[in-house]
Write a protein that holds these residues in place. Sequence first.
Motif, PDB file in Angstrom:
ATOM      1  N   PRO A  34       0.810  -1.214   0.000  1.00 26.28           N
ATOM      2  CA  PRO A  34       0.000   0.000   0.000  1.00 26.28           C
ATOM      3  C   PRO A  34       0.843   1.264   0.000  1.00 26.28           C
ATOM      4  N   ASP A  35       2.040   1.212   0.609  1.00 29.43           N
ATOM      5  CA  ASP A  35       2.888   2.391   0.689  1.00 29.43           C
ATOM      6  C   ASP A  35       4.206   2.213  -0.048  1.00 29.43           C
ATOM      7  N   ARG A  36       4.358   1.142  -0.794  1.00 28.07           N
ATOM      8  CA  ARG A  36       5.642   0.871  -1.434  1.00 28.07           C
ATOM      9  C   ARG A  36       5.517   1.032  -2.941  1.00 28.07           C
ATOM     10  N   PRO A  37       6.372   1.855  -3.545  1.00 29.35           N
ATOM     11  CA  PRO A  37       6.338   1.991  -4.997  1.00 29.35           C
ATOM     12  C   PRO A  37       6.658   0.661  -5.672  1.00 29.35           C
ATOM     13  N   ARG A  38       6.104   0.484  -6.851  1.00 32.00           N
ATOM     14  CA  ARG A  38       6.341  -0.751  -7.594  1.00 32.00           C
ATOM     15  C   ARG A  38       7.651  -0.670  -8.351  1.00 32.00           C
ATOM     16  N   ALA A  39       8.476  -1.695  -8.219  1.00 31.11           N
ATOM     17  CA  ALA A  39       9.751  -1.772  -8.922  1.00 31.11           C
ATOM     18  C   ALA A  39       9.566  -2.420 -10.285  1.00 31.11           C
ATOM     19  N   VAL A  40      10.209  -1.858 -11.281  1.00 28.50           N
ATOM     20  CA  VAL A  40      10.195  -2.391 -12.643  1.00 28.50           C
ATOM     21  C   VAL A  40      11.560  -2.999 -12.938  1.00 28.50           C
ATOM     22  N   TRP A  41      11.561  -4.200 -13.477  1.00 27.98           N
ATOM     23  CA  TRP A  41      12.806  -4.866 -13.868  1.00 27.98           C
ATOM     24  C   TRP A  41      13.253  -4.253 -15.191  1.00 27.98           C
ATOM     25  N   ALA A  42      14.119  -3.236 -15.107  1.00 25.52           N
ATOM     26  CA  ALA A  42      14.451  -2.424 -16.277  1.00 25.52           C
ATOM     27  C   ALA A  42      15.500  -3.053 -17.167  1.00 25.52           C
ATOM     28  N   PRO A 345      10.986   5.130   7.165  1.00 26.06           N
ATOM     29  CA  PRO A 345      11.363   4.660   5.835  1.00 26.06           C
ATOM     30  C   PRO A 345      10.560   3.438   5.415  1.00 26.06           C
ATOM     31  N   VAL A 346      10.437   3.264   4.110  1.00 23.61           N
ATOM     32  CA  VAL A 346       9.728   2.136   3.512  1.00 23.61           C
ATOM     33  C   VAL A 346      10.740   1.216   2.846  1.00 23.61           C
ATOM     34  N   GLU A 347      10.582  -0.086   3.038  1.00 26.91           N
ATOM     35  CA  GLU A 347      11.454  -1.039   2.347  1.00 26.91           C
ATOM     36  C   GLU A 347      11.022  -1.124   0.892  1.00 26.91           C
ATOM     37  N   LEU A 348      11.949  -0.808   0.012  1.00 23.78           N
ATOM     38  CA  LEU A 348      11.659  -0.811  -1.415  1.00 23.78           C
ATOM     39  C   LEU A 348      12.068  -2.121  -2.082  1.00 23.78           C
ATOM     40  N   PRO A 366       8.804  13.878 -12.177  1.00 18.66           N
ATOM     41  CA  PRO A 366       8.808  12.671 -11.344  1.00 18.66           C
ATOM     42  C   PRO A 366      10.136  12.471 -10.607  1.00 18.66           C
ATOM     43  N   VAL A 367      10.144  11.477  -9.700  1.00 14.68           N
ATOM     44  CA  VAL A 367      11.339  11.085  -8.957  1.00 14.68           C
ATOM     45  C   VAL A 367      11.519   9.584  -9.124  1.00 14.68           C
ATOM     46  N   PHE A 368      12.704   9.175  -9.569  1.00 13.05           N
ATOM     47  CA  PHE A 368      12.968   7.753  -9.810  1.00 13.05           C
ATOM     48  C   PHE A 368      14.187   7.296  -9.021  1.00 13.05           C
ATOM     49  N   ALA A 369      14.137   6.051  -8.573  1.00 11.76           N
ATOM     50  CA  ALA A 369      15.280   5.377  -7.969  1.00 11.76           C
ATOM     51  C   ALA A 369      15.677   4.209  -8.861  1.00 11.76           C
ATOM     52  N   ALA A 370      16.977   3.917  -8.890  1.00 13.58           N
ATOM     53  CA  ALA A 370      17.502   2.767  -9.635  1.00 13.58           C
ATOM     54  C   ALA A 370      18.532   2.068  -8.758  1.00 13.58           C
ATOM     55  N   TRP A 371      18.644   0.724  -8.899  1.00 12.26           N
ATOM     56  CA  TRP A 371      19.586  -0.020  -8.070  1.00 12.26           C
ATOM     57  C   TRP A 371      19.905  -1.363  -8.713  1.00 12.26           C
ATOM     58  N   ALA A 383      12.176   2.312  -9.778  1.00 13.16           N
ATOM     59  CA  ALA A 383      10.860   2.576  -9.185  1.00 13.16           C
ATOM     60  C   ALA A 383      10.612   4.080  -9.162  1.00 13.16           C
ATOM     61  N   ARG A 384       9.372   4.467  -9.399  1.00 17.05           N
ATOM     62  CA  ARG A 384       8.992   5.865  -9.271  1.00 17.05           C
ATOM     63  C   ARG A 384       8.565   6.134  -7.832  1.00 17.05           C
ATOM     64  N   LEU A 385       9.301   7.010  -7.148  1.00 21.12           N
ATOM     65  CA  LEU A 385       9.091   7.214  -5.719  1.00 21.12           C
ATOM     66  C   LEU A 385       7.963   8.185  -5.402  1.00 21.12           C
ATOM     67  N   ASP A 386       7.670   9.111  -6.308  1.00 25.85           N
ATOM     68  CA  ASP A 386       6.617  10.088  -6.012  1.00 25.85           C
ATOM     69  C   ASP A 386       5.244   9.623  -6.448  1.00 25.85           C
ATOM     70  N   ASP A 387       5.145   8.369  -6.913  1.00 25.89           N
ATOM     71  CA  ASP A 387       3.881   7.842  -7.406  1.00 25.89           C
ATOM     72  C   ASP A 387       3.756   6.390  -6.979  1.00 25.89           C
ATOM     73  N   PRO A 388       3.554   6.110  -5.676  1.00 24.50           N
ATOM     74  CA  PRO A 388       3.558   4.727  -5.194  1.00 24.50           C
ATOM     75  C   PRO A 388       2.413   3.922  -5.761  1.00 24.50           C
ATOM     76  N   GLY A 389       2.636   2.612  -5.752  1.00 21.78           N
ATOM     77  CA  GLY A 389       1.599   1.685  -6.204  1.00 21.78           C
ATOM     78  C   GLY A 389       1.794   1.255  -7.626  1.00 21.78           C
ATOM     79  N   ASP A 390       0.835   0.540  -8.136  1.00 19.18           N
ATOM     80  CA  ASP A 390       0.888  -0.013  -9.478  1.00 19.18           C
ATOM     81  C   ASP A 390       0.836   1.119 -10.509  1.00 19.18           C
ATOM     82  N   PRO A 391       1.893   1.226 -11.413  1.00 14.95           N
ATOM     83  CA  PRO A 391       1.870   2.294 -12.390  1.00 14.95           C
ATOM     84  C   PRO A 391       0.751   2.173 -13.403  1.00 14.95           C
ATOM     85  N   GLU A 392       0.144   1.003 -13.505  1.00 20.83           N
ATOM     86  CA  GLU A 392      -0.982   0.830 -14.427  1.00 20.83           C
ATOM     87  C   GLU A 392      -2.256   1.447 -13.873  1.00 20.83           C
TER      88      GLU A 392
END
Length: 392
Positions: A34-42, A345-348, A366-371, A383-392
């Motif tokens: 509910p509070d964790r942005p969705r990670a995309v396997w880029a 903090p939220v575990e991403l 937007p704000v994005f994280a990569a790792w 993952a997009r950090l300023d838009d949590p949840g399913d990007p769809e």
Amino acid sequence: MTLPLAPCLPTYRARRRFALATVLLALFAIGAGPDRPRAVWAVKDREARQPQVTIGAEGRVYLAFGAGNEIRVASSDDAGRSFSEPVTVGSPGMLALGMRRGPRIAAGQGAVVVSAIGGLGGGPYGGLSAGDLWSWRSLDGGKTWEEPIRLNRVEGSAREGLHAMAAGPEGQIACVWTDLRDDRAHIRGVISADGGQTWGAELLIHQSPEGPICPCCHPSVAFGPDGTLYVMWRDAISGARDMYLCRSTDGGRTFEPARKLGLGTWPLDVCPMDGGAIAAGPEGKVTTVWMRDGRLYSAEPGQPERLLGPGVQGWASWGPGGPFLAWLDRRPGRLLTLRPGDAEPVELFRSANDPSIAAALDGRGPVFAAWEAGPGGSGIFVARLDDPGDPE
């Protein structure tokens, strides 16, 4: 007739283990709560390392990383939901990778610029006996790249393999690095006023009063919305390895005296191999994030530091509402993110290495994280950090 299956079994088993590992990774780490942005396997490549992300014109997301000795870039034009097949930018010889080494990427004046350090042969500094800092520029959204330009004026002086790059509000780009000329680590930089087409004179930004700065902690650089340029590094003064920040209000022509960050100090005789990051916001607001003695702190210039918890490899960028922070609880370890307004903090991601964050230059998103996924790796996630949840 019996087929000779035995020679194929190790390869088959290795592939099966990797496939199973990546499926399990997807099951426990990609899904958003509910509070964790969705990670995309880029990037689905075990060799992909040291990702850096930036946001270009019209919100296009660019992802730079190293794979072997090649610099590659992938991009997304659908707000980070998916990424293109990576394009090879070039290779500077033996590419410096690992422990915050690797390519950097910035966008400005319709151009995308990538920088990286490379050399030939083995040696004591990042595996390089010679290392030079190079930049590449693309004018077509990363599809093709111009010939590289060497940024350090003294050949081999960037052989530590550590540098940083940032774009400013008027399309200017600053690149700083740990320089080893005269075998005394210090901070130098160059600035481009035309989106990486040409670069200005080399700048001596900081030289420690007592000898070398901490040589294996990467420097950081960031522009504020008003064009103020900030540079941060870990110094080595009076037996302590503390973080320092300086700024330039005239486009890098001059820099104000460096100021130590935080009230505490860290007596240490060796380099901890951990730099930090700068998030520069409106009205001169600045937040820095960095590690001291296995704990992660955030600090504003001239203010007491704030303990975030056990952590390493912090990163920060200024987005909607303030600074967005990310760090690991250990390396490799849990990837944590703290967004403006969050109490905790939220575990991403469950197991990661070397995160980075980038925000749009206007600070509105937007704000994005990569790792990197770790250990062993299965590619790069975004993952997009300023838009949590399913990007769809």
